[in-house]
Scaffold this motif. Structure first.
Motif, PDB file in Angstrom:
ATOM      1  N   VAL A 270       0.852  -1.183   0.000  1.00  0.00           N
ATOM      2  CA  VAL A 270       0.000   0.000   0.000  1.00  0.00           C
ATOM      3  C   VAL A 270       0.888   1.233   0.000  1.00  0.00           C
ATOM      4  O   VAL A 270       1.843   1.308   0.783  1.00  0.00           O
ATOM      5  CB  VAL A 270      -0.925   0.038   1.235  1.00  0.00           C
ATOM      6  CG1 VAL A 270      -1.811   1.275   1.197  1.00  0.00           C
ATOM      7  CG2 VAL A 270      -1.772  -1.228   1.313  1.00  0.00           C
ATOM      8  N   TRP A 271       0.557   2.196  -0.852  1.00  0.00           N
ATOM      9  CA  TRP A 271       1.306   3.459  -0.875  1.00  0.00           C
ATOM     10  C   TRP A 271       0.405   4.547  -0.297  1.00  0.00           C
ATOM     11  O   TRP A 271      -0.626   4.890  -0.858  1.00  0.00           O
ATOM     12  CB  TRP A 271       1.728   3.823  -2.292  1.00  0.00           C
ATOM     13  CG  TRP A 271       2.717   4.963  -2.311  1.00  0.00           C
ATOM     14  CD1 TRP A 271       2.435   6.294  -2.331  1.00  0.00           C
ATOM     15  CD2 TRP A 271       4.148   4.863  -2.278  1.00  0.00           C
ATOM     16  NE1 TRP A 271       3.590   7.028  -2.315  1.00  0.00           N
ATOM     17  CE2 TRP A 271       4.660   6.181  -2.291  1.00  0.00           C
ATOM     18  CE3 TRP A 271       5.033   3.791  -2.251  1.00  0.00           C
ATOM     19  CZ2 TRP A 271       6.029   6.457  -2.279  1.00  0.00           C
ATOM     20  CZ3 TRP A 271       6.393   4.062  -2.228  1.00  0.00           C
ATOM     21  CH2 TRP A 271       6.886   5.375  -2.241  1.00  0.00           C
ATOM     22  N   ALA A 272       0.818   5.082   0.855  1.00  0.00           N
ATOM     23  CA  ALA A 272       0.031   6.120   1.536  1.00  0.00           C
ATOM     24  C   ALA A 272       0.919   7.297   1.910  1.00  0.00           C
ATOM     25  O   ALA A 272       0.661   7.982   2.891  1.00  0.00           O
ATOM     26  CB  ALA A 272      -0.629   5.542   2.786  1.00  0.00           C
ATOM     27  N   ALA A 273       1.962   7.538   1.120  1.00  0.00           N
ATOM     28  CA  ALA A 273       2.921   8.601   1.420  1.00  0.00           C
ATOM     29  C   ALA A 273       2.678   9.804   0.514  1.00  0.00           C
ATOM     30  O   ALA A 273       2.352   9.647  -0.663  1.00  0.00           O
ATOM     31  CB  ALA A 273       4.347   8.093   1.225  1.00  0.00           C
ATOM     32  N   GLY A 274       2.848  11.002   1.067  1.00  0.00           N
ATOM     33  CA  GLY A 274       2.775  12.205   0.260  1.00  0.00           C
ATOM     34  C   GLY A 274       1.374  12.559  -0.194  1.00  0.00           C
ATOM     35  O   GLY A 274       0.464  11.726  -0.187  1.00  0.00           O
ATOM     36  N   VAL A 275       1.207  13.800  -0.587  1.00  0.00           N
ATOM     37  CA  VAL A 275      -0.089  14.297  -1.060  1.00  0.00           C
ATOM     38  C   VAL A 275       0.148  15.210  -2.252  1.00  0.00           C
ATOM     39  O   VAL A 275       1.046  16.048  -2.237  1.00  0.00           O
ATOM     40  CB  VAL A 275      -0.832  15.075   0.042  1.00  0.00           C
ATOM     41  CG1 VAL A 275      -2.103  15.699  -0.510  1.00  0.00           C
ATOM     42  CG2 VAL A 275      -1.167  14.168   1.214  1.00  0.00           C
ATOM     43  N   LYS A 276      -0.663  15.035  -3.277  1.00  0.00           N
ATOM     44  CA  LYS A 276      -0.625  15.954  -4.417  1.00  0.00           C
ATOM     45  C   LYS A 276      -2.024  16.061  -5.007  1.00  0.00           C
ATOM     46  O   LYS A 276      -2.874  15.188  -4.811  1.00  0.00           O
ATOM     47  CB  LYS A 276       0.360  15.472  -5.478  1.00  0.00           C
ATOM     48  CG  LYS A 276      -0.033  14.184  -6.173  1.00  0.00           C
ATOM     49  CD  LYS A 276       0.950  13.846  -7.285  1.00  0.00           C
ATOM     50  CE  LYS A 276       0.537  12.564  -8.023  1.00  0.00           C
ATOM     51  NZ  LYS A 276       1.473  12.245  -9.122  1.00  0.00           N
ATOM     52  N   GLY A 277      -2.249  17.128  -5.729  1.00  0.00           N
ATOM     53  CA  GLY A 277      -3.515  17.295  -6.403  1.00  0.00           C
ATOM     54  C   GLY A 277      -3.561  16.470  -7.674  1.00  0.00           C
ATOM     55  O   GLY A 277      -2.541  15.976  -8.156  1.00  0.00           O
ATOM     56  N   PRO A 278      -4.740  16.308  -8.271  1.00  0.00           N
ATOM     57  CA  PRO A 278      -4.858  15.570  -9.535  1.00  0.00           C
ATOM     58  C   PRO A 278      -4.019  16.226 -10.634  1.00  0.00           C
ATOM     59  O   PRO A 278      -3.877  17.451 -10.677  1.00  0.00           O
ATOM     60  CB  PRO A 278      -6.356  15.656  -9.848  1.00  0.00           C
ATOM     61  CG  PRO A 278      -7.012  15.907  -8.526  1.00  0.00           C
ATOM     62  CD  PRO A 278      -6.050  16.747  -7.755  1.00  0.00           C
ATOM     63  N   GLU A 279      -3.490  15.403 -11.532  1.00  0.00           N
ATOM     64  CA  GLU A 279      -2.655  15.907 -12.621  1.00  0.00           C
ATOM     65  C   GLU A 279      -3.402  16.937 -13.472  1.00  0.00           C
ATOM     66  O   GLU A 279      -2.787  17.844 -14.049  1.00  0.00           O
ATOM     67  CB  GLU A 279      -2.186  14.747 -13.501  1.00  0.00           C
ATOM     68  CG  GLU A 279      -1.361  13.693 -12.779  1.00  0.00           C
ATOM     69  CD  GLU A 279      -0.007  14.217 -12.329  1.00  0.00           C
ATOM     70  OE1 GLU A 279       0.439  15.259 -12.876  1.00  0.00           O
ATOM     71  OE2 GLU A 279       0.597  13.602 -11.434  1.00  0.00           O
ATOM     72  N   LEU A 280      -4.706  16.798 -13.557  1.00  0.00           N
ATOM     73  CA  LEU A 280      -5.515  17.700 -14.370  1.00  0.00           C
ATOM     74  C   LEU A 280      -5.313  19.163 -14.000  1.00  0.00           C
ATOM     75  O   LEU A 280      -5.383  20.059 -14.855  1.00  0.00           O
ATOM     76  CB  LEU A 280      -6.993  17.329 -14.215  1.00  0.00           C
ATOM     77  CG  LEU A 280      -8.017  18.287 -14.815  1.00  0.00           C
ATOM     78  CD1 LEU A 280      -8.033  18.143 -16.327  1.00  0.00           C
ATOM     79  CD2 LEU A 280      -9.403  18.021 -14.242  1.00  0.00           C
ATOM     80  N   LEU A 281      -5.038  19.429 -12.720  1.00  0.00           N
ATOM     81  CA  LEU A 281      -4.964  20.809 -12.253  1.00  0.00           C
ATOM     82  C   LEU A 281      -3.689  21.517 -12.681  1.00  0.00           C
ATOM     83  O   LEU A 281      -3.591  22.739 -12.567  1.00  0.00           O
ATOM     84  CB  LEU A 281      -5.080  20.843 -10.721  1.00  0.00           C
ATOM     85  CG  LEU A 281      -6.407  20.331 -10.153  1.00  0.00           C
ATOM     86  CD1 LEU A 281      -6.438  20.481  -8.641  1.00  0.00           C
ATOM     87  CD2 LEU A 281      -7.595  21.046 -10.791  1.00  0.00           C
TER      88      LEU A 281
END
Length: 434
Positions: A270-281
């Motif tokens: 499971v990967w639960a590291a880091g946060v980013k917005g959707p690429e679309l933005l």
């Protein structure tokens, strides 16, 4: 700001904590107004689950069917319109959003691409885990950023547990990310195994290993150090292996390759590291975005390059006056920003000025299932910086969810849902068995 037909149009993209609260509250408030603005909620999913609960859906310690809110039903009850679909573009000149075509699992076209006009647009499309370009993560790891991803992981782990039961085979689970999501998921998985053992498999726990991997020096880096230390001790006490200061270089079918070249075997990752917005933005019709794909907003939550477009929650980046960093991507921030827009948007539609958004740090909570819970009171109130644990923290965590239910369903219906949950906890199995 009225359209040619006279009705003002608010379009909200994203039915998470913030978006659904805005749509539901304003929909109820304006339901009986003859000149009411139209409110349309757009989401690619069909139902809402409170994001801080996704780890329990993933582990199967809560039943998804009991905790989700169908958007169509909510739209009928709260007085807004729901449009299924995924945002795929924006035409700011025409004030229209572009919605992607929808297909059935077998490839059939369900809905063609379409456009939807707005006078005010609210973007609340959340965030996702950030793999930082780590090789193999997208191919070999599960994410639990959405209702569908959490349910997919739950189906997989139930199959893996069945294999461990039928073949007496070991199951190794590794979770990358020592933030609240990773920590809470690890604890819920232990609770899942213990509950499953009670159904006639007493040695199941001995075949399963759970490892939590954190690149930083401690888990729960956003919490006070005493909570971080106590949480790690509690996780290790319930059988979870905790690795801090451990960076992942790559993911493979058999586990993770660590920065020092060693291997961490894991059959379920499971990967639960880091946060980013959707690429679309990133570059959405010229709107300003950060390197993490979050839209830069002013203190009014309006995007810097278009006052008709607002962003809130995880997909927005707001640096408060005097602060060095943007507000964190938490449900607390999304809720406060939603309440701000609920107050502000009616004033904006009337052409009246509104005050800037002001964030109040009320602290943070983390729950380790039935084992423990920890909380801090943040930087606002009489007991600044106080930390607490145990039953008070567990009750506080429960109340956050119940408050969210009351905001989207109303007090009485929210209370009835709480009662139904309590009855189900007494009558149904503590884990998902279907």
């Amino acid at each position: 700001m009225a359209t040619s037909g006279g009705q003002q149009r608010i379009v909200i993209v994203g039915g998470g904590v913030g978006g659904l609260e805005v749509a539901s509250t304003l929909g109820r408030r304006w339901r009986r107004r003859a000149d009411r603005p139209s409110i349309t909620l757009v989401d690619r999913d069909s139902a809402h689950v409170w994001k801080p609960m996704l780890h329990t859906i993933a582990a199967g310690t809560r039943d998804i069917s009991q905790q989700q809110t169908a958007y169509l039903a909510q739209a009928r009850d709260a007085g807004f319109t729901y449009q299924p679909g995924e945002l795929c573009g924006l035409d700011r000149d025409a004030r229209e959003i572009l919605i992607a075509a929808q297909h059935a699992p077998d490839g059939r076209l369900l809905l063609p691409p379409r456009r939807l006009g707005y006078d005010l647009l609210v973007l609340a499309i959340g965030s996702r885990a950030n793999d930082f370009g780590t090789p193999g993560v997208a191919e070999h790891c599960f994410y639990i950023d959405s209702r569908r991803q959490a349910d997919t992981f739950n189906q997989e782990i139930r199959m893996r547990l069945l294999q461990a039961l039928g073949q007496e085979a070991p199951l190794s689970i590794a979770i990358v990310g020592g933030g609240a999501t990773g920590v809470e998921l690890a604890a819920e998985l232990v609770q899942l195994v213990e509950s499953a053992s009670a159904y006639g498999v007493p040695d199941l726990a001995s075949r399963i290993t759970i490892t939590l991997v954190e690149a930083g020096p401690r888990v729960l880096a956003a919490f006070p150090e005493d909570i971080s230390s106590a949480t790690r001790e509690r996780l290790e006490a319930i059988g979870i292996r905790v690795l801090v200061g451990t960076q992942v270089r790559a993911a493979t079918a058999d586990g993770f390759v660590l920065a020092d070249g060693s291997q961490l075997p894991a059959s379920l990752k499971v990967w639960a590291a880091g946060v980013k917005g959707p690429e679309l933005l990133a570059g959405l019709d010229g709107l300003e975005a950060t390197r993490n794909n979050q839209l830069v907003v002013r203190p009014s939550l309006q995007t810097t390059r278009d006052p008709a477009i607002y962003a809130l929650g995880d997909c927005a980046s707001l640096v408060p006056a005097g602060a060095e960093r943007p507000l964190p991507p938490t449900a607390q921030v999304a809720h406060q920003q939603a309440q701000y827009l609920i107050r502000s948007l009616p004033e904006v539609l009337q052409g009246r000025p509104v005050p800037d958004f002001s964030y109040r740090d009320l602290g943070a909570l983390v729950s380790l299932g039935d084992y423990d819970a920890f909380g801090s009171l943040g930087q606002y109130g009489l007991f600044t910086g106080v930390t607490f644990r145990g039953r008070l923290a567990q009750l506080s965590h429960v109340m956050l969810y119940r408050s969210h239910q009351a905001r989207i369903h109303g007090f009485w219906r929210g209370s009835m849902l709480w009662l139904v949950d309590r009855l189900n906890s007494l009558l149904r199995a503590p884990i998902r068995l279907d």
